[in-house]
Design a protein around this motif. Structure first.
Motif, PDB file in Angstrom:
ATOM      1  N   ARG A  91       0.839  -1.211   0.000  1.00 15.36           N
ATOM      2  CA  ARG A  91       0.000   0.000   0.000  1.00 15.36           C
ATOM      3  C   ARG A  91       0.868   1.253   0.000  1.00 15.36           C
ATOM      4  N   TRP A  92       1.905   1.249   0.815  1.00 14.78           N
ATOM      5  CA  TRP A  92       2.789   2.408   0.909  1.00 14.78           C
ATOM      6  C   TRP A  92       3.538   2.627  -0.410  1.00 14.78           C
ATOM      7  N   LEU A  93       4.033   1.563  -1.006  1.00 13.60           N
ATOM      8  CA  LEU A  93       4.746   1.671  -2.280  1.00 13.60           C
ATOM      9  C   LEU A  93       3.827   2.193  -3.387  1.00 13.60           C
ATOM     10  N   HIS A  94       2.606   1.710  -3.384  1.00 18.06           N
ATOM     11  CA  HIS A  94       1.623   2.180  -4.360  1.00 18.06           C
ATOM     12  C   HIS A  94       1.381   3.680  -4.189  1.00 18.06           C
ATOM     13  N   GLU A  95       1.272   4.124  -2.946  1.00 18.81           N
ATOM     14  CA  GLU A  95       1.065   5.556  -2.666  1.00 18.81           C
ATOM     15  C   GLU A  95       2.230   6.393  -3.178  1.00 18.81           C
ATOM     16  N   GLN A  96       3.453   5.922  -2.952  1.00 20.80           N
ATOM     17  CA  GLN A  96       4.626   6.689  -3.375  1.00 20.80           C
ATOM     18  C   GLN A  96       4.728   6.751  -4.906  1.00 20.80           C
ATOM     19  N   ALA A  97       4.408   5.655  -5.561  1.00 15.84           N
ATOM     20  CA  ALA A  97       4.440   5.642  -7.021  1.00 15.84           C
ATOM     21  C   ALA A  97       3.401   6.597  -7.599  1.00 15.84           C
ATOM     22  N   MET A  98       2.205   6.574  -7.039  1.00 16.55           N
ATOM     23  CA  MET A  98       1.140   7.467  -7.505  1.00 16.55           C
ATOM     24  C   MET A  98       1.512   8.925  -7.263  1.00 16.55           C
ATOM     25  N   ARG A  99       2.036   9.194  -6.086  1.00 21.45           N
ATOM     26  CA  ARG A  99       2.413  10.571  -5.746  1.00 21.45           C
ATOM     27  C   ARG A  99       3.465  11.124  -6.702  1.00 21.45           C
ATOM     28  N   ALA A 100       4.427  10.263  -7.100  1.00 21.73           N
ATOM     29  CA  ALA A 100       5.521  10.694  -7.967  1.00 21.73           C
ATOM     30  C   ALA A 100       5.150  10.659  -9.453  1.00 21.73           C
ATOM     31  N   GLY A 101       3.959  10.149  -9.766  1.00 24.46           N
ATOM     32  CA  GLY A 101       3.572  10.017 -11.159  1.00 24.46           C
ATOM     33  C   GLY A 101       4.389   8.966 -11.895  1.00 24.46           C
ATOM     34  N   ALA A 102       4.840   7.956 -11.160  1.00 20.32           N
ATOM     35  CA  ALA A 102       5.659   6.897 -11.753  1.00 20.32           C
ATOM     36  C   ALA A 102       4.789   5.783 -12.316  1.00 20.32           C
ATOM     37  N   LYS A 103       5.259   5.135 -13.348  1.00 17.88           N
ATOM     38  CA  LYS A 103       4.644   3.890 -13.784  1.00 17.88           C
ATOM     39  C   LYS A 103       5.027   2.826 -12.757  1.00 17.88           C
ATOM     40  N   PHE A 104       4.192   1.811 -12.602  1.00 20.37           N
ATOM     41  CA  PHE A 104       4.548   0.750 -11.664  1.00 20.37           C
ATOM     42  C   PHE A 104       3.950  -0.568 -12.110  1.00 20.37           C
ATOM     43  N   TRP A 105       4.461  -1.646 -11.526  1.00 23.10           N
ATOM     44  CA  TRP A 105       3.991  -2.993 -11.840  1.00 23.10           C
ATOM     45  C   TRP A 105       4.313  -3.893 -10.657  1.00 23.10           C
ATOM     46  N   GLY A 106       3.741  -5.071 -10.660  1.00 24.06           N
ATOM     47  CA  GLY A 106       4.040  -6.025  -9.607  1.00 24.06           C
ATOM     48  C   GLY A 106       3.837  -7.447 -10.071  1.00 24.06           C
ATOM     49  N   TYR A 107       4.606  -8.349  -9.455  1.00 23.87           N
ATOM     50  CA  TYR A 107       4.425  -9.787  -9.674  1.00 23.87           C
ATOM     51  C   TYR A 107       3.758 -10.374  -8.437  1.00 23.87           C
ATOM     52  N   SER A 108       2.538 -10.851  -8.607  1.00 31.23           N
ATOM     53  CA  SER A 108       1.868 -11.628  -7.571  1.00 31.23           C
ATOM     54  C   SER A 108       1.867 -13.082  -8.015  1.00 31.23           C
ATOM     55  N   VAL A 109       1.320 -13.961  -7.183  1.00 32.93           N
ATOM     56  CA  VAL A 109       1.184 -15.359  -7.588  1.00 32.93           C
ATOM     57  C   VAL A 109       0.286 -15.451  -8.818  1.00 32.93           C
ATOM     58  N   GLU A 110      -0.740 -14.589  -8.845  1.00 31.93           N
ATOM     59  CA  GLU A 110      -1.746 -14.677  -9.905  1.00 31.93           C
ATOM     60  C   GLU A 110      -1.321 -14.051 -11.222  1.00 31.93           C
ATOM     61  N   SER A 111      -0.528 -12.986 -11.171  1.00 31.20           N
ATOM     62  CA  SER A 111      -0.311 -12.248 -12.409  1.00 31.20           C
ATOM     63  C   SER A 111       0.873 -11.292 -12.344  1.00 31.20           C
ATOM     64  N   LEU A 112       1.263 -10.803 -13.510  1.00 32.64           N
ATOM     65  CA  LEU A 112       2.096  -9.613 -13.656  1.00 32.64           C
ATOM     66  C   LEU A 112       1.117  -8.485 -13.943  1.00 32.64           C
ATOM     67  N   THR A 113       1.040  -7.516 -13.036  1.00 33.00           N
ATOM     68  CA  THR A 113       0.028  -6.468 -13.141  1.00 33.00           C
ATOM     69  C   THR A 113       0.681  -5.101 -13.271  1.00 33.00           C
ATOM     70  N   HIS A 114       0.275  -4.355 -14.301  1.00 31.84           N
ATOM     71  CA  HIS A 114       0.790  -3.007 -14.524  1.00 31.84           C
ATOM     72  C   HIS A 114      -0.184  -1.958 -13.979  1.00 31.84           C
ATOM     73  N   LYS A 115       0.271  -0.730 -13.948  1.00 29.21           N
ATOM     74  CA  LYS A 115      -0.491   0.375 -13.375  1.00 29.21           C
ATOM     75  C   LYS A 115      -1.902   0.470 -13.944  1.00 29.21           C
ATOM     76  N   LYS A 116      -2.031   0.301 -15.256  1.00 27.02           N
ATOM     77  CA  LYS A 116      -3.333   0.472 -15.896  1.00 27.02           C
ATOM     78  C   LYS A 116      -4.347  -0.581 -15.464  1.00 27.02           C
ATOM     79  N   ASP A 117      -3.857  -1.710 -14.973  1.00 28.11           N
ATOM     80  CA  ASP A 117      -4.745  -2.799 -14.568  1.00 28.11           C
ATOM     81  C   ASP A 117      -4.894  -2.923 -13.056  1.00 28.11           C
ATOM     82  N   TRP A 118      -4.282  -2.005 -12.320  1.00 28.38           N
ATOM     83  CA  TRP A 118      -4.304  -2.077 -10.851  1.00 28.38           C
ATOM     84  C   TRP A 118      -5.670  -1.634 -10.318  1.00 28.38           C
TER      85      TRP A 118
END
Length: 252
Positions: A91-118
């Motif tokens: 949650r904190w990392l997501h907040e910092q990425a949004m605040r900075a206007g950064a693109k972001f992504w993550g690997y969960s067990v289920e998927s590789l998820t990018h900002k547009k699909d978050w």
């Protein structure tokens, strides 16, 4: 018999060319290493969602270290362990990425998820790795400095414009050490090849650390050897010379 029993290979910028292909020469020398009894594994920032097809393509019946050490497989279809980032940190990392206007992504067990699909549903998932990308080098450096203050996460990068985040204490090096335990060998029997700073700890810890010719300047400084670039069959040449050839370094 080769001096090194385990060959740990990064993928992007290392095994893969810039257009994400494996050359015929690289494929040939990887298979020659296997034929000589060397265990060849990936040590990559990719998750199974994008590394799995390459694993299958090379037909390697071996362990794999994925998402910068957060996921380790004993072999195809045999998950061994996973290390998740704390959900509060996500949650904190997501907040910092949004605040900075950064693109972001993550690997969960289920998927590789990018900002547009978050979506908010993503916060209920377990995440192995979170990444940020910003083309403004000053902005990405500010983010990097902020994240370094967070004691529960491990941060590295695979390019100057990104940040890769894992659970504290997790890296490619820790993943490869676990594979060594599984195989009953030691880190001085490992040859590791990579191109960027998420390879740095592993390159330093391996019996032979090889940096790609296209690699980060900082990585080249700490590597034992610098091979050719990923566009010049650097992995194939490193295997030929240093793994299956007569080169036998004595590390200080």
């Amino acid at each position: 018999m080769p001096h090194y029993k385990l060959l740990a290979l990064d993928l992007d910028g290392t095994v893969l060319t810039d257009d994400k292909k494996i050359t015929k020469e690289t494929r040939k020398w990887i298979h020659k290493a296997v034929e000589e009894g060397v265990t060849v594994i990936f040590s990559t920032g990719r998750g199974i969602q994008t590394a799995g097809a390459i694993w299958e393509e090379l037909a390697l019946d071996a362990p794999m270290v994925l998402v910068n050490g957060a996921e380790i497989w004993k072999g195809p279809g045999q998950l061994w362990e996973r290390h998740f980032i704390n959900r509060d940190d996500i949650r904190w990392l997501h907040e910092q990425a949004m605040r900075a206007g950064a693109k972001f992504w993550g690997y969960s067990v289920e998927s590789l998820t990018h900002k547009k699909d978050w979506t908010d549903e993503m916060f209920a998932r377990d995440w192995l790795k979170f990444g940020m990308h910003h083309t403004d080098l000053d902005e990405i450096q500010k983010l990097r400095e902020l994240l370094l203050e967070r004691e529960s996460i491990e941060i590295t990068r695979s390019a100057p414009i990104n940040i890769e985040i894992s659970l504290k204490g997790i890296s490619k090096e820790t993943g490869v050490r676990r594979v060594c335990e599984l195989l009953g060998i030691t880190m001085d029997q490992v040859m590791a090849v990579g191109d960027n700073l998420n390879d740095q700890r592993l390159i330093r810890a391996a019996g032979l650390g090889v940096a790609m010719g296209n690699g980060d300047a900082e990585l080249k400084k700490i590597a034992d050897i610098v091979t050719e670039s990923n566009e010049e069959n650097g992995v194939a040449k490193a295997i030929e010379r240093y793994l299956l050839g007569s080169y036998n370094p004595i590390k200080a």
